[in-house]
Design a protein around this motif. Structure first.
Motif, PDB file in Angstrom:
ATOM      1  N   TYR A  35       0.836  -1.203   0.000  1.00 32.51           N
ATOM      2  CA  TYR A  35       0.000   0.000   0.000  1.00 32.51           C
ATOM      3  C   TYR A  35       0.875   1.258   0.000  1.00 32.51           C
ATOM      4  O   TYR A  35       0.641   2.199  -0.782  1.00 32.51           O
ATOM      5  N   LEU A  36       1.899   1.281   0.857  1.00 34.03           N
ATOM      6  CA  LEU A  36       2.767   2.455   0.958  1.00 34.03           C
ATOM      7  C   LEU A  36       3.625   2.630  -0.291  1.00 34.03           C
ATOM      8  O   LEU A  36       3.939   3.764  -0.680  1.00 34.03           O
ATOM      9  N   GLN A  37       4.018   1.537  -0.919  1.00 34.72           N
ATOM     10  CA  GLN A  37       4.839   1.626  -2.126  1.00 34.72           C
ATOM     11  C   GLN A  37       4.092   2.310  -3.270  1.00 34.72           C
ATOM     12  O   GLN A  37       4.706   2.962  -4.111  1.00 34.72           O
ATOM     13  N   LYS A  38       2.775   2.160  -3.279  1.00 41.92           N
ATOM     14  CA  LYS A  38       1.975   2.843  -4.293  1.00 41.92           C
ATOM     15  C   LYS A  38       1.924   4.352  -4.023  1.00 41.92           C
ATOM     16  O   LYS A  38       1.886   5.157  -4.950  1.00 41.92           O
ATOM     17  N   LEU A  39       1.928   4.718  -2.735  1.00 42.91           N
ATOM     18  CA  LEU A  39       1.915   6.139  -2.379  1.00 42.91           C
ATOM     19  C   LEU A  39       3.274   6.784  -2.589  1.00 42.91           C
ATOM     20  O   LEU A  39       3.377   7.972  -2.910  1.00 42.91           O
ATOM     21  N   GLN A  40       4.344   6.000  -2.367  1.00 36.55           N
ATOM     22  CA  GLN A  40       5.710   6.523  -2.418  1.00 36.55           C
ATOM     23  C   GLN A  40       6.560   5.612  -3.303  1.00 36.55           C
ATOM     24  O   GLN A  40       7.203   4.692  -2.825  1.00 36.55           O
ATOM     25  N   PRO A  41       6.562   5.841  -4.624  1.00 33.11           N
ATOM     26  CA  PRO A  41       7.309   4.964  -5.522  1.00 33.11           C
ATOM     27  C   PRO A  41       8.818   5.028  -5.339  1.00 33.11           C
ATOM     28  O   PRO A  41       9.536   4.082  -5.638  1.00 33.11           O
ATOM     29  N   GLU A  42       9.323   6.165  -4.857  1.00 32.95           N
ATOM     30  CA  GLU A  42      10.759   6.301  -4.613  1.00 32.95           C
ATOM     31  C   GLU A  42      11.137   5.544  -3.348  1.00 32.95           C
ATOM     32  O   GLU A  42      10.381   5.496  -2.390  1.00 32.95           O
ATOM     33  N   MET A  43      12.321   4.935  -3.323  1.00 34.48           N
ATOM     34  CA  MET A  43      12.744   4.175  -2.151  1.00 34.48           C
ATOM     35  C   MET A  43      14.101   4.648  -1.657  1.00 34.48           C
ATOM     36  O   MET A  43      14.844   5.320  -2.382  1.00 34.48           O
ATOM     37  N   ILE A  44      14.396   4.291  -0.411  1.00 31.74           N
ATOM     38  CA  ILE A  44      15.706   4.572   0.167  1.00 31.74           C
ATOM     39  C   ILE A  44      16.380   3.246   0.479  1.00 31.74           C
ATOM     40  O   ILE A  44      15.820   2.401   1.181  1.00 31.74           O
ATOM     41  N   LEU A  45      17.575   3.048  -0.061  1.00 30.86           N
ATOM     42  CA  LEU A  45      18.323   1.813   0.182  1.00 30.86           C
ATOM     43  C   LEU A  45      19.685   2.153   0.769  1.00 30.86           C
ATOM     44  O   LEU A  45      20.292   3.173   0.426  1.00 30.86           O
ATOM     45  N   SER A  46      20.152   1.294   1.673  1.00 32.70           N
ATOM     46  CA  SER A  46      21.408   1.555   2.376  1.00 32.70           C
ATOM     47  C   SER A  46      22.355   0.365   2.290  1.00 32.70           C
ATOM     48  O   SER A  46      21.929  -0.774   2.080  1.00 32.70           O
ATOM     49  N   ARG A  47      23.604   0.654   2.508  1.00 29.65           N
ATOM     50  CA  ARG A  47      24.634  -0.369   2.633  1.00 29.65           C
ATOM     51  C   ARG A  47      25.509   0.031   3.808  1.00 29.65           C
ATOM     52  O   ARG A  47      25.789   1.209   4.012  1.00 29.65           O
ATOM     53  N   MET A  48      25.921  -0.944   4.581  1.00 27.23           N
ATOM     54  CA  MET A  48      26.703  -0.673   5.783  1.00 27.23           C
ATOM     55  C   MET A  48      28.140  -1.155   5.613  1.00 27.23           C
ATOM     56  O   MET A  48      28.386  -2.243   5.072  1.00 27.23           O
ATOM     57  N   VAL A  49      29.077  -0.334   6.040  1.00 25.50           N
ATOM     58  CA  VAL A  49      30.482  -0.743   6.126  1.00 25.50           C
ATOM     59  C   VAL A  49      30.852  -0.716   7.601  1.00 25.50           C
ATOM     60  O   VAL A  49      30.700   0.310   8.263  1.00 25.50           O
ATOM     61  N   LYS A  50      31.337  -1.851   8.118  1.00 25.35           N
ATOM     62  CA  LYS A  50      31.625  -1.965   9.547  1.00 25.35           C
ATOM     63  C   LYS A  50      33.130  -2.029   9.782  1.00 25.35           C
ATOM     64  O   LYS A  50      33.832  -2.822   9.163  1.00 25.35           O
ATOM     65  N   ILE A  51      33.578  -1.173  10.701  1.00 23.73           N
ATOM     66  CA  ILE A  51      35.011  -1.010  10.972  1.00 23.73           C
ATOM     67  C   ILE A  51      35.307  -1.289  12.437  1.00 23.73           C
ATOM     68  O   ILE A  51      34.543  -0.911  13.326  1.00 23.73           O
ATOM     69  N   HIS A  87      30.281   2.052  12.543  1.00 29.42           N
ATOM     70  CA  HIS A  87      29.524   1.617  11.377  1.00 29.42           C
ATOM     71  C   HIS A  87      29.280   2.819  10.476  1.00 29.42           C
ATOM     72  O   HIS A  87      28.905   3.896  10.943  1.00 29.42           O
ATOM     73  N   ILE A  88      29.507   2.636   9.198  1.00 28.92           N
ATOM     74  CA  ILE A  88      29.313   3.698   8.206  1.00 28.92           C
ATOM     75  C   ILE A  88      28.148   3.291   7.305  1.00 28.92           C
ATOM     76  O   ILE A  88      28.207   2.254   6.641  1.00 28.92           O
ATOM     77  N   ARG A  89      27.111   4.110   7.304  1.00 28.41           N
ATOM     78  CA  ARG A  89      25.943   3.804   6.469  1.00 28.41           C
ATOM     79  C   ARG A  89      25.941   4.701   5.232  1.00 28.41           C
ATOM     80  O   ARG A  89      25.989   5.930   5.343  1.00 28.41           O
TER      81      ARG A  89
END
Length: 418
Positions: free
Chosen positions: A168-184, A218-220
């Motif tokens: 339902y929310l994906q229809k309201l907000q087609p843009e997405m936020i994706l992340s990747r983590m680098v752990k040190i 952690h670096i996001r």
């Protein structure tokens, strides 16, 4: 779009339960590209909950409420939201039939009268079937605003959100936020930020943020995109550059992978067995390792040698070493690691000895002084640390550094991981 979260329940305000729902929903909404500026916890009070809903509707496009959908009198969420939005309640035959079926197939065959309250829904609401409980989820829409009501128990709420609300929310907000983590592990947060300052200052999309953890940073890297393919193109070069700058201090680029998981992965890769020999950490190090699924393939034994007698008897630490240098010394740590290998015929032993406090420190050996040693392939690496903080903090930091020492020794001995 802006989303706001309202967690309902007096038990949350009193601290009787931890609000894990808020953490889950914040993370999920961020992944959907929704902006969350406000979260609130409200007790089971009609007046205060009504005010919270009205305020949220004024400043947000989507309001998500969790809790207060149960069958008892103090479960007010549905009734309050219906009243605020001007929708009368009516019985939903489909939900009533599902409640009847739920009890028919459950432990309790007789349906309490108050459970029928859960079949009453705001007129025109979108009803979301709850496969794990009797309270359905509900979506109310008015004037371009959406109010989403979800049950409080995580076992019900999590799958309901992912299966029914996300689409339902994906229809309201087609843009997405994706992340990747680098752990040190091995650098402080300020040091990490300083080495990334040029990237951070020039960031637009993706963005870079650092988070300090105990003994780790952690670096996001986060990108706002329309597809996973686009995110991959934006994030991959940044991850590559960060790995280039920090080298072997990077232990993982997987969100879910912990330091101990990375260590166990390495041990499995090189077919190595491990023994732990602990004094001040009292089994915490072994505990972190065996918490990893599949650790039994690599973990041989764990020794807690708190007393000098135990160090001599179990790990064959020389009595003269203890007398001359003391239990907290690089010499004792070295002999503990060596003794652990020969006592168990393992490939590696990681040993920790130190002063966790609050008592027992001296000017020469203050509280927080910790030695750790790693034996591998006939060579022993010893490191000394001076940790700050209370007893628990010192022990936690010791475990993190010991795991990182183990990881680095494996890489140096067996070749850097691709």
């Amino acid at each position: 779009m802006v989303v706001e979260l309202i967690s309902v329940g007096t038990e949350l305000l009193l601290g009787n339960i931890v609000n894990t729902n808020a953490q889950f929903l914040a993370r999920e909404c961020a992944g959907l590209g929704l902006s969350m500026y406000n979260q609130i916890v409200v007790g089971d009070n009609e007046e205060r909950l009504s005010e919270a809903v009205r305020t949220a509707l004024r400043r947000s496009d989507i309001v998500i409420l969790t809790g207060g959908l149960g069958p008892t009198e103090d479960d007010l969420t549905k009734e309050v939201c219906a009243k605020v939005m001007g929708y009368p309640l009516e019985e939903d035959a489909h939900t009533r039939a599902r409640i009847q079926e739920y009890f028919k197939n459950g432990i309790f065959k007789e349906i309490p009268e108050n459970n029928w309250k859960q079949a009453m829904v705001p007129m025109g609401a979108l009803v979301l079937d709850n496969d794990n409980g009797t309270a359905p989820g509900l979506i109310l829409e008015k004037y371009g605003k959406s109010v989403i009501l979800l049950p409080g128990p995580p076992v019900e709420m999590y799958p309901l959100f992912r299966d029914k609300v996300c689409p339902y929310l994906q229809k309201l907000q087609p843009e997405m936020i994706l992340s990747r983590m680098v752990k040190i592990c091995g650098c402080g947060e300020s040091q990490v930020e300083e080495r990334l300052l040029d990237l951070i200052d020039s960031q637009t999309n993706p963005t870079i943020a650092t988070y300090a953890k105990t003994g780790e940073v952690h670096i996001r890297i986060t990108a706002r995109v329309s597809s996973e393919e686009e995110a991959d193109k934006l994030i991959k070069p940044v991850v590559k550059e960060i790995k280039k700058r920090f080298g072997s201090t990077v232990y993982s680029t997987k969100e879910e992978e912990t330091l101990e998981m990375a260590v166990v992965r390495l041990l499995k890769k090189y077919e190595l067995t491990i023994t732990t020999a602990e004094s001040c950490t009292g089994g915490l190090l072994a505990g972190r390792i065996v918490n990893v699924p599949g650790a039994s393939e690599v973990f041989r034994e764990g020794f807690i040698t708190y007393s000098n007698k135990a160090k001599r008897k179990i790990l064959d630490v020389n009595k003269a070493t203890l007398k001359k240098y003391g239990a907290v010394s690089k010499e004792t740590a070295k002999e503990m690691a060596t003794g652990g290998v020969f006592a168990t015929d393992s490939d590696i032993c990681i040993a920790v000895t130190g002063l966790a406090g609050p008592d027992g420190g001296t000017e020469e050996k203050p509280v927080g002084l910790v030695y750790m040693a790693c034996y591998i392939d006939g060579h022993v690496t010893v490191e000394q640390y001076q940790f700050k903080g209370n007893r628990n903090k010192i022990r936690e930091q010791s475990v993190v550094k010991a795991l990182d020492l183990l990881r680095r020794c494996v890489l140096e001995n067996c070749g850097k991981e691709k």
